[in-house]
Scaffold this motif. Sequence first.
Motif, PDB file in Angstrom:
ATOM      1  N   LEU A 132       8.248   7.132  -6.070  1.00 36.85           N
ATOM      2  CA  LEU A 132       7.008   7.798  -6.467  1.00 36.85           C
ATOM      3  C   LEU A 132       6.586   8.850  -5.451  1.00 36.85           C
ATOM      4  O   LEU A 132       6.166   9.958  -5.821  1.00 36.85           O
ATOM      5  N   GLN A 133       6.712   8.517  -4.184  1.00 41.77           N
ATOM      6  CA  GLN A 133       6.355   9.485  -3.150  1.00 41.77           C
ATOM      7  C   GLN A 133       7.252  10.720  -3.219  1.00 41.77           C
ATOM      8  O   GLN A 133       6.776  11.852  -3.094  1.00 41.77           O
ATOM      9  N   ARG A 134       8.548  10.488  -3.457  1.00 44.80           N
ATOM     10  CA  ARG A 134       9.473  11.625  -3.541  1.00 44.80           C
ATOM     11  C   ARG A 134       9.126  12.535  -4.715  1.00 44.80           C
ATOM     12  O   ARG A 134       9.069  13.770  -4.559  1.00 44.80           O
ATOM     13  N   GLU A 135       8.872  11.961  -5.891  1.00 44.09           N
ATOM     14  CA  GLU A 135       8.568  12.792  -7.056  1.00 44.09           C
ATOM     15  C   GLU A 135       7.175  13.403  -6.945  1.00 44.09           C
ATOM     16  O   GLU A 135       6.951  14.528  -7.414  1.00 44.09           O
ATOM     17  N   PHE A 136       6.241  12.678  -6.318  1.00 45.61           N
ATOM     18  CA  PHE A 136       4.902  13.233  -6.109  1.00 45.61           C
ATOM     19  C   PHE A 136       4.980  14.479  -5.228  1.00 45.61           C
ATOM     20  O   PHE A 136       4.362  15.507  -5.527  1.00 45.61           O
ATOM     21  N   PRO A 140      -0.283  17.173  -9.425  1.00 41.03           N
ATOM     22  CA  PRO A 140      -0.374  16.047 -10.373  1.00 41.03           C
ATOM     23  C   PRO A 140      -1.767  15.458 -10.406  1.00 41.03           C
ATOM     24  O   PRO A 140      -2.509  15.503  -9.421  1.00 41.03           O
ATOM     25  N   GLN A 141      -2.126  14.921 -11.546  1.00 39.57           N
ATOM     26  CA  GLN A 141      -3.408  14.242 -11.718  1.00 39.57           C
ATOM     27  C   GLN A 141      -3.165  12.791 -12.107  1.00 39.57           C
ATOM     28  O   GLN A 141      -2.469  12.533 -13.074  1.00 39.57           O
ATOM     29  N   PRO A 142      -3.706  11.828 -11.337  1.00 36.68           N
ATOM     30  CA  PRO A 142      -4.603  11.991 -10.183  1.00 36.68           C
ATOM     31  C   PRO A 142      -3.907  12.635  -8.989  1.00 36.68           C
ATOM     32  O   PRO A 142      -2.688  12.607  -8.880  1.00 36.68           O
ATOM     33  N   ALA A 143      -4.711  13.210  -8.108  1.00 34.73           N
ATOM     34  CA  ALA A 143      -4.184  14.017  -7.015  1.00 34.73           C
ATOM     35  C   ALA A 143      -3.797  13.206  -5.794  1.00 34.73           C
ATOM     36  O   ALA A 143      -3.222  13.760  -4.854  1.00 34.73           O
ATOM     37  N   ALA A 144      -4.097  11.905  -5.764  1.00 34.14           N
ATOM     38  CA  ALA A 144      -3.785  11.067  -4.600  1.00 34.14           C
ATOM     39  C   ALA A 144      -2.581  10.187  -4.915  1.00 34.14           C
ATOM     40  O   ALA A 144      -2.489   9.590  -6.000  1.00 34.14           O
ATOM     41  N   LEU A 145      -1.664  10.084  -3.959  1.00 37.21           N
ATOM     42  CA  LEU A 145      -0.471   9.262  -4.141  1.00 37.21           C
ATOM     43  C   LEU A 145      -0.843   7.789  -4.330  1.00 37.21           C
ATOM     44  O   LEU A 145      -0.203   7.071  -5.101  1.00 37.21           O
ATOM     45  N   GLU A 146      -1.890   7.334  -3.652  1.00 39.75           N
ATOM     46  CA  GLU A 146      -2.302   5.934  -3.763  1.00 39.75           C
ATOM     47  C   GLU A 146      -2.688   5.575  -5.194  1.00 39.75           C
ATOM     48  O   GLU A 146      -2.448   4.453  -5.646  1.00 39.75           O
ATOM     49  N   ASP A 147      -3.274   6.529  -5.907  1.00 44.10           N
ATOM     50  CA  ASP A 147      -3.651   6.271  -7.298  1.00 44.10           C
ATOM     51  C   ASP A 147      -2.406   6.099  -8.168  1.00 44.10           C
ATOM     52  O   ASP A 147      -2.378   5.269  -9.087  1.00 44.10           O
ATOM     53  N   LEU A 159       9.557  20.843 -13.058  1.00 46.53           N
ATOM     54  CA  LEU A 159       9.337  20.220 -14.366  1.00 46.53           C
ATOM     55  C   LEU A 159       9.936  18.814 -14.406  1.00 46.53           C
ATOM     56  O   LEU A 159       9.307  17.872 -14.911  1.00 46.53           O
ATOM     57  N   LEU A 160      11.144  18.666 -13.881  1.00 50.49           N
ATOM     58  CA  LEU A 160      11.798  17.357 -13.904  1.00 50.49           C
ATOM     59  C   LEU A 160      11.050  16.358 -13.022  1.00 50.49           C
ATOM     60  O   LEU A 160      10.956  15.174 -13.358  1.00 50.49           O
ATOM     61  N   SER A 161      10.514  16.836 -11.906  1.00 53.87           N
ATOM     62  CA  SER A 161       9.738  15.948 -11.038  1.00 53.87           C
ATOM     63  C   SER A 161       8.492  15.439 -11.745  1.00 53.87           C
ATOM     64  O   SER A 161       8.092  14.279 -11.583  1.00 53.87           O
ATOM     65  N   ARG A 162       7.869  16.274 -12.553  1.00 55.09           N
ATOM     66  CA  ARG A 162       6.696  15.837 -13.317  1.00 55.09           C
ATOM     67  C   ARG A 162       7.077  14.731 -14.307  1.00 55.09           C
ATOM     68  O   ARG A 162       6.371  13.736 -14.450  1.00 55.09           O
ATOM     69  N   VAL A 163       8.202  14.934 -14.994  1.00 54.54           N
ATOM     70  CA  VAL A 163       8.638  13.925 -15.971  1.00 54.54           C
ATOM     71  C   VAL A 163       8.990  12.625 -15.256  1.00 54.54           C
ATOM     72  O   VAL A 163       8.623  11.529 -15.707  1.00 54.54           O
TER      73      VAL A 163
END
Length: 456
Positions: free
Chosen positions: A361-365, A248-255, A428-432
Amino acid sequence: MPAAWLTPSARSPGLRGWPCWTVLGLAAWLAGLPAWGLDLQQAYEAAREHDATARAAYAAAEAARERLPQARAQLLPNIAFSAGRNRNDLSREQSGLPLAEAPYYSFNQTLQLRQPIYRRPLLLALEQASHLVADAEATLEQERQNLGVRVAGAYLEALLAQDQLELVLRQHAFTLAYLDAARKALVAGSGTRTDIDEAQARLDLNLAQQLEARQQVDYTRRQLESMTGQPVGELAPVDPQRLALAAPQPAALEDWLALAESVSPELLALKSRLEAARLEIGKAQGAHHPTLDAVLQVTRSASENVTTPESSYLNRMVGLQLNLPLYAGGYASSVVRQAVAESKRAEETLEAARRDLGLRLQREFRGVTEGVLKVRALEQAVRSAEQLVKSSRRSFEAGSRNMLDVLNAEQQQQTALRDLAQARYLYLLSRVRLQALAGTDPSAAISQVNGWLAPR
């Protein structure tokens, strides 16, 4: 024994290389479905117009928007007109002697204009209404995000159900061919009864799996139809060649957490509710404040004076009206305490939602980042399973493997193909979901995934 009955292996969950009777059987079953094609973008657009939950959210937002003009109206002049007509029967006495009086009619008409000059609760209610409207708008946006997730989930679930049915039918063809070969081998004297029983047991289990798979296909299609309001026929499948496996972009979870904190509609709605709850405290405290109104009144009356019933009056009045609350039995103080408690509840609810959003967010990231690795690993597993099938066939032809070994290799390949399809859909679902939780445009996420589907 020749291995001509063995089905060529497949590189992806599809119909290429299937036995002709399996293809015909599946084609006959699909012929009963509507012929209307659908991709994810079309499903999402149709659901925006038809989905009952989405329409209810739109209506709720429309209703909430009316709070602002209603609160503003409380600060504007209020004009009222009243009129009355009465029949009067008057009895009078003079020096102890009754006087005869005939009944008479009286009437009055009053036109009053009242302009609030100072009413603290009304001033705070106007500000509170703006936060409640912002809450409704954020809630509507959140429902739009949820709709994108629900449609994508239903669409991908329907694709998965279709893939699973194809794999079950393919496994049925393998097992049926193996059973036929085992029977021929027993007749020829080179087989055993155990091979036949093994194949029959697997075939019976496969028939039950077919029933379950068909039910799942029917359920997922009906689920998609209930959202879109349109019959669902052919679904555009995921194209492995188009699918972009990327972090994912951005690549950091904090972002992503910072993005969600600033634009997530879920948090924005709760922040607006918190501000509205805090203003409710001020409104409750305003019950202790005096109120001041400007009043303009014109009254016209006739025969309303019992002394001179035949008289008429026209009264014009302009003035200020002050109301100072002194004591209400502790009601106002109780309302203040209640408002303080509601504000605390809204504050804790916001904090709980913020923490829960961070976890989701962490789970889907991780679902996206680790999904890339899982899909690639399963692609290698499919290639390895395909190679195992080829090696098992050659060993069978050489006499070092039996038919059960070949069938097990084929089944292992189908399991790998099923797991690969599941991993792709979950990726794909995690991205959405990730983009929805962060509050980005749901149409962009749907369009991105739709670009990875095969053209119909």
